[in-house]
Design a protein around this motif. Structure first.
Motif, short mmCIF file in Angstrom:
data_model
loop_
_atom_site.label_atom_id
_atom_site.label_comp_id
_atom_site.label_asym_id
_atom_site.label_seq_id
_atom_site.Cartn_x
_atom_site.Cartn_y
_atom_site.Cartn_z
N LEU A 645 -47.07 -8.97 103.54
CA LEU A 645 -45.72 -8.49 103.88
C LEU A 645 -45.92 -8.10 105.44
O LEU A 645 -46.75 -7.42 105.79
CB LEU A 645 -45.13 -6.98 103.38
CG LEU A 645 -44.94 -7.50 101.80
CD1 LEU A 645 -44.34 -5.88 101.40
CD2 LEU A 645 -44.20 -8.38 101.43
N SER A 646 -44.97 -8.66 106.39
CA SER A 646 -45.19 -7.96 107.94
C SER A 646 -43.81 -8.62 108.33
O SER A 646 -42.92 -9.42 107.85
CB SER A 646 -46.05 -9.06 108.69
OG SER A 646 -45.85 -10.40 108.44
N GLY A 647 -43.48 -8.00 109.44
CA GLY A 647 -42.25 -8.05 110.22
C GLY A 647 -41.78 -6.94 111.07
O GLY A 647 -42.48 -6.03 111.26
N PHE A 648 -40.53 -6.84 111.49
CA PHE A 648 -40.15 -6.17 112.57
C PHE A 648 -39.57 -4.89 112.10
O PHE A 648 -39.13 -4.79 110.71
CB PHE A 648 -38.96 -6.47 113.38
CG PHE A 648 -38.25 -5.85 114.39
CD1 PHE A 648 -38.88 -5.36 115.48
CD2 PHE A 648 -37.02 -5.24 113.84
CE1 PHE A 648 -38.22 -4.75 116.34
CE2 PHE A 648 -36.24 -4.34 114.74
CZ PHE A 648 -37.01 -4.13 115.94
N ASP A 680 -42.37 -11.08 100.36
CA ASP A 680 -43.17 -12.20 99.80
C ASP A 680 -42.94 -12.41 98.58
O ASP A 680 -42.53 -11.63 97.64
CB ASP A 680 -44.84 -11.84 100.34
CG ASP A 680 -45.46 -13.01 100.18
OD1 ASP A 680 -45.09 -14.34 100.47
OD2 ASP A 680 -46.84 -12.97 100.19
N ARG A 681 -43.50 -13.67 97.87
CA ARG A 681 -43.27 -13.89 96.58
C ARG A 681 -44.50 -14.90 96.44
O ARG A 681 -45.03 -15.66 97.14
CB ARG A 681 -41.81 -14.65 96.46
CG ARG A 681 -41.91 -15.96 97.14
CD ARG A 681 -40.46 -16.54 96.71
NE ARG A 681 -40.26 -17.09 95.33
CZ ARG A 681 -39.35 -17.60 94.78
NH1 ARG A 681 -38.14 -17.58 95.44
NH2 ARG A 681 -39.17 -17.89 93.37
N MET A 682 -44.86 -15.10 95.13
CA MET A 682 -45.87 -15.79 94.45
C MET A 682 -45.54 -16.40 93.18
O MET A 682 -44.67 -15.89 92.50
CB MET A 682 -46.89 -15.02 94.17
CG MET A 682 -47.83 -14.57 95.58
SD MET A 682 -49.18 -13.57 95.25
CE MET A 682 -48.72 -12.08 94.55
N GLN A 683 -45.86 -17.62 92.68
CA GLN A 683 -45.47 -18.18 91.52
C GLN A 683 -46.41 -18.99 90.76
O GLN A 683 -47.50 -19.17 91.42
CB GLN A 683 -44.28 -19.11 91.83
CG GLN A 683 -44.46 -20.49 93.09
CD GLN A 683 -43.29 -20.91 93.43
OE1 GLN A 683 -42.12 -20.49 92.89
NE2 GLN A 683 -43.52 -21.84 94.07
N GLN A 684 -46.50 -19.16 89.66
CA GLN A 684 -47.44 -19.94 88.93
C GLN A 684 -46.73 -20.54 87.59
O GLN A 684 -45.56 -20.12 87.25
CB GLN A 684 -48.47 -19.07 88.29
CG GLN A 684 -48.26 -17.99 87.13
CD GLN A 684 -49.13 -17.19 86.74
OE1 GLN A 684 -50.16 -16.76 87.55
NE2 GLN A 684 -49.37 -16.98 85.37
N ARG A 701 -43.12 -13.73 91.20
CA ARG A 701 -43.24 -12.34 91.35
C ARG A 701 -42.99 -12.01 92.98
O ARG A 701 -43.27 -13.02 93.66
CB ARG A 701 -44.20 -11.83 91.07
CG ARG A 701 -45.49 -12.35 91.37
CD ARG A 701 -46.78 -11.75 90.81
NE ARG A 701 -47.82 -12.52 90.73
CZ ARG A 701 -49.13 -12.36 90.67
NH1 ARG A 701 -49.32 -10.82 90.34
NH2 ARG A 701 -50.27 -13.06 90.56
N SER A 702 -42.06 -11.07 93.34
CA SER A 702 -41.94 -10.81 94.70
C SER A 702 -42.01 -9.24 95.05
O SER A 702 -41.94 -8.46 94.12
CB SER A 702 -40.46 -11.28 95.19
OG SER A 702 -39.30 -10.67 94.49
N ALA A 703 -42.26 -9.11 96.21
CA ALA A 703 -42.18 -7.72 96.68
C ALA A 703 -41.34 -7.35 98.09
O ALA A 703 -41.68 -8.53 98.87
CB ALA A 703 -43.68 -6.81 96.70
N THR A 704 -40.37 -6.62 98.36
CA THR A 704 -40.10 -6.38 99.48
C THR A 704 -39.86 -4.89 99.86
O THR A 704 -39.77 -4.01 99.00
CB THR A 704 -38.44 -6.94 99.38
OG1 THR A 704 -38.55 -8.05 98.82
CG2 THR A 704 -37.56 -6.64 100.60
N LEU A 705 -40.04 -4.43 101.14
CA LEU A 705 -39.75 -3.10 101.71
C LEU A 705 -38.68 -3.40 102.50
O LEU A 705 -38.16 -4.15 103.46
CB LEU A 705 -40.86 -2.85 102.76
CG LEU A 705 -40.92 -1.82 103.61
CD1 LEU A 705 -41.16 -0.47 102.34
CD2 LEU A 705 -42.04 -1.45 104.62
N GLY A 735 -37.57 2.32 100.78
CA GLY A 735 -36.81 1.54 99.78
C GLY A 735 -37.82 0.30 99.41
O GLY A 735 -37.94 -0.40 100.19
N VAL A 736 -38.24 -0.03 98.15
CA VAL A 736 -38.82 -0.90 97.93
C VAL A 736 -38.15 -1.84 96.57
O VAL A 736 -37.31 -1.18 95.72
CB VAL A 736 -40.22 -0.66 97.16
CG1 VAL A 736 -40.89 0.17 98.48
CG2 VAL A 736 -40.22 0.25 95.95
#
Length: 835
Positions: A645-648, A680-684, A701-705, A735-736
């Motif tokens: 995860l990265s951003g402003f 970000d997200r990942m899949q399989q 699966r995904s994760a967000t801040l 918040g996640v």
């Protein structure tokens, strides 16, 4: 039909002229004679009203003045703004526009040119947002729910040029607006984005004293305007610009105004087409839609009341090909109304009532495809607000109560529709969440407004909401029970808003609102078969919102706006001096007068970047004795991995410093950041085999801040009188969203099962770091800071069962959120030792 509309408009104008003439004739003294004003009239703007240029005054000679006392100053303008909360319509010239000659001494004498340039940035976070969004990727477009939190950045820039007086009677205005949005997980809507478009472009004939003067010597002009413009009338509930929104309601048409708002009366007439906002193209008028009307404002009959009889009409020709359901039907609305407002000492009031009649098209289902029919429109709405201001208190608190009612359709199966046509109104007076308009609603509310310091304004409110008709829809949430069997209690809402004027050029705002659902929206939360209202399903009725409308909603925003031409006060010298005072005139060495005391309160803005690598673990295990459960679960396991995860990040902070006798400075600080790009997200995909069957698994699966805030202590050392090095640590919260979804399909079968362990919450943890703050002047400082934060582990579980019993498994998802922030900021300091 068009000629019929023109006739109706001309009749409404004629009626307004007759009323205006009666008001003019009743004003008593002939034009040009100065009437003695009442002592109770005040030149001070009402609390909460839109600020405007100082009003002109005339001096009248009382007996005391003839005896040698100073003459009494009486207000020249008849205009009194309402104190009603957000009910004051915007003036013809937008509030961000300045007169060039009165702003800069260098341009003194150029009073014929109005200019404006402002920019607004707002971060919005919404969780469990009930408002649906429109997915235009499907054909036809479809309405969908917002199941996940959304962190949205809204940017709006406006530029204005207006020429007046020098070419009289001809005047013209050109105004552009650029509205953009970023970081949304949903398709951007028309209220959020409208890139580089014209919102005002009109020519105007202005005859300054065509109608003479009123009794206080104000010119009574005649104004004829044609082109594209935006306007607000009455109390903004039916026609408004929607200033809060990122885009603006605009119209193409003709506007004729007799008099102006400083006069004892004025009459505003308009016939126009609403402009369709096209996010990435040049906007165009809605050729199927006409809006027309007249508003008479009478201010002379009583110093305690402004009386506004009005008529607003709309003619809409149905367009069956429109993507908007509301635009597919024909509509003919006639809306006469009356508004009365005023100020009685410390008391104030604002009342508005409108009755609507006409006809509207409806789609009625009769056992097969819906049939279009026309029904009679018979609606009513009213709203009342009463307030009291404690003028003797230093904070000038105002407490108010209000009640709004808008009728709703009593039955979808008769030949009458009682739902009010809300036209192009402003929804913010009803709900901070933008959940309600002036239709099908009963809404009592209590509000408190106060001003603790000169540049700080705070308001907070609590209100409840009910359906006016349980058989009509809650439009803004797209919930509908046509049998009226779900009750009518919608819920309650609390909100708070803080506004601060950081400088002559910058204003900042923070707001939070929480809505608790009532029995009506909660009833649609469970799956249809689990709902306790019968019948559980019915043609046209909302089925299920999958739990969304049974949960409370959270909405907060952070906003910063900048005006290139200041706050309306004359700009003297270099504007940069308002931010930094680093231009010494005699000596480059700091003097005691230019050094900060480091015993102060401060508020500021910041921006920077955040990055993290949340650790994700998704475990799948069998929970059924069926033989395929074990191999399906085993192959569905997702290997531990890290998201990137990265951003402003950007937001604001407030804090307090205290310098000891040594060079040690202690303090506390709290900040709140909006976030962009931190997702970000990942899949399989895998296969499993058992008892002759093949099972295909797909996992994502995904994760967000979504946002990040801290509340910290600071302890530092002054390396020089103006440079502070410090360490900091304390509480972190954010918040996640942690989401895992696993789909399983048996080859040759028809069923796809889905497991979705979802965690979306505000987590609390810790933070630590350090930074440097440099005092640029006694009032301004800049800082750079690093923080590490840890929000702990977000956990969620979900069971999955095949309906035919082939397998059953459980999913456990765990995501550990922690990361880093580097940001820079600027602070405005308020020296407490100087008090």
């Amino acid at each position: 039909m068009a000629s019929r509309n023109s006739c109706l408009w001309m009749k409404s104008v004629a009626l307004g002229v007759v009323l205006a003439s009666a008001s003019w004739g009743a004003s008593g003294a002939p034009a040009g004679n100065e009437a003695a004003p009442s002592k109770s009239q005040s030149n001070e703007p009402a609390k909460g009203a839109t600020k405007s240029a100082p009003q002109a005054v005339v001096k009248t000679a009382s007996p005391a003045s003839k005896a040698g006392a100073a003459p009494v100053e009486a207000k020249k303008s008849y205009y009194v703004p309402t104190r009603g909360y957000r009910l004051e319509p915007q003036p013809d010239i937008p509030p961000y526009v300045r007169n060039l000659g009165r702003t800069y001494k260098e341009f003194e004498g150029i009073d014929w040119l109005d200019v404006g340039l402002d920019s607004r940035t707002r971060f919005e976070y919404r969780k469990n947002d009930y408002r649906p969004w429109t997915d235009t990727s499907t054909n036809p477009a479809s309405s969908k729910r917002r199941y996940f939190p959304n962190s949205l950045w809204l940017l709006r820039t406006r530029a204005y040029i207006g020429v007046k007086e020098i070419l009289d009677p001809f005047r013209f205005v050109v105004e552009f607006q650029d509205s953009r949005a970023f970081n949304s997980i949903y398709e951007l809507q028309g209220q959020e984005i409208n890139e580089a478009d014209l919102i005002s472009g009109y020519g105007e004939l202005y005859f300054k004293d065509a109608l003479g003067k009123d009794d206080r010597g104000n010119d009574r002009p005649l104004t004829v305007r044609a082109g594209r413009f935006h306007l607000e009338v009455v109390d903004r509930r039916l026609i408004a610009e929607n200033e809060f929104r990122n885009t603006t309601n605009t119209f193409d048409g003709l506007r004729i105004k007799l008099g102006r708002r400083d006069n004892d009366w004025d009459l505003d007439n308009f016939v126009m087409r609403p402009v369709v906002r096209l996010p990435y193209e040049f906007d165009r008028p809605d050729w199927q839609n006409w809006v027309y009307g007249s508003v008479l404002s009478v201010r002379r009959w009583s110093e305690y009341a402004t009386i506004q009889p009005y008529f607003i009409g709309r003619k809409q020709y149905g367009d069956p090909s429109s993507t908007s359901v509301a635009s597919r039907v024909s509509r003919e609305t006639y809306s006469p109304g009356l508004r009365v407002y005023g100020v009685l000492g410390n008391f104030d009031y604002d009342f508005d009532v409108t009755k609507q009649f006409g006809q509207i098209g409806e789609y009625h289902p009769f056992g097969g495809p819906s049939l279009l029919t026309s029904v009679r429109l018979d609606a009513i709405a009213y709203a009342f607000e009463a307030g009291y201001t404690y003028v003797d208190h230093p904070w000038k608190p105002r407490i108010s109560v209000n009640y709004a009612y808008g009728s709703g359709d009593k039955s979808p199966y008769d030949n009458t529709n009682q739902t009010l046509d809300v036209l192009y109104g402003f929804n913010q007076p009803f709900s901070r969440n933008d959940y309600f308009a002036w239709n099908n609603i009963k809404a009592p509310k209590i509000r408190l407004e106060f001003t603790p310091t000169k540049n700080l304004q705070i308001d907070t409110a609590f209100g409840g909401f009910w359906l006016a008709s349980t058989a009509a829809a809650w439009d803004r949430a797209n919930l509908y029970a046509p049998l009226g069997n779900r009750g009518g209690y919608l819920g309650s809402e609390v909100d708070v808003r803080v506004r601060y004027k950081l400088s002559q050029y910058i204003n900042i705002t923070a707001s939070y609102s929480r809505f608790w659902p009532g029995s009506y929206p909660s009833s649609f939360g469970p799956p249809v078969l689990a709902q306790t209202y019968f019948p559980q399903s019915f043609p046209g009725q909302t089925t299920t919102t999958n739990g969304l409308t049974a949960q409370p909603t959270d909405f907060f925003y952070l906003e910063a706006s900048a005006n290139a031409f200041g706050d309306g006060q004359p700009i003297v010298g270099n504007p940069a001096r308002d931010f930094v005072a680093i231009f010494p005139t005699q000596s480059s060495s700091p003097t005691p007068a230019t050094l900060p005391t480091w015993r102060d309160f401060y508020v500021g803005l910041n921006g920077g970047g955040a990055w993290s690598s949340p650790r994700s673990m998704v475990s799948v295990g069998p929970i059924s004795k069926a033989q395929p459960s074990l191999p399906v679960a085993a192959t569905s396991n997702m290997l531990p991995a890290n998201f990137n995860l990265s951003g402003f990040v950007g937001g604001g902070q407030i804090g307090w410093n205290w310098k000891f006798k040594t060079n040690v400075v202690a303090g506390i600080e709290t900040d709140l950041h909006g976030v962009s790009g931190n997702t970000d997200r990942m899949q399989q995909a895998t296969k499993a085999w058992s008892i002759g069957n093949t099972f295909v698994n797909y996992g994502v699966r995904s994760a967000t801040l979504n946002f990040l805030g801290t509340a910290r202590c600071r302890l530092g050392y002054l390396a020089t009188p103006s440079v502070l090095l410090y360490g900091t640590g304390g509480l972190a919260y954010g918040g996640v969203t942690s989401n895992a979804a696993l789909f399983t399909y048996r080859v040759g079968g028809f069923t796809i099962t889905q497991g979705n362990p979802l965690n979306q919450e505000t987590r609390v943890g810790w933070t630590a770091g350090g930074g440097l703050e440099w005092a640029l002047s006694p009032n301004w400082s800049a800082k750079a800071e690093y923080l590490h934060y840890d929000l702990g582990t977000a956990t969620a579980m979900a069971p999955v069962f095949h309906p035919s019993g082939f397998y059953g498994y459980g999913i456990l998802s765990q995501t550990k959120f922690g990361g880093n922030v580097i940001h820079a900021g600027v602070n405005r300091h308020f020296d407490m030792s100087a008090r």
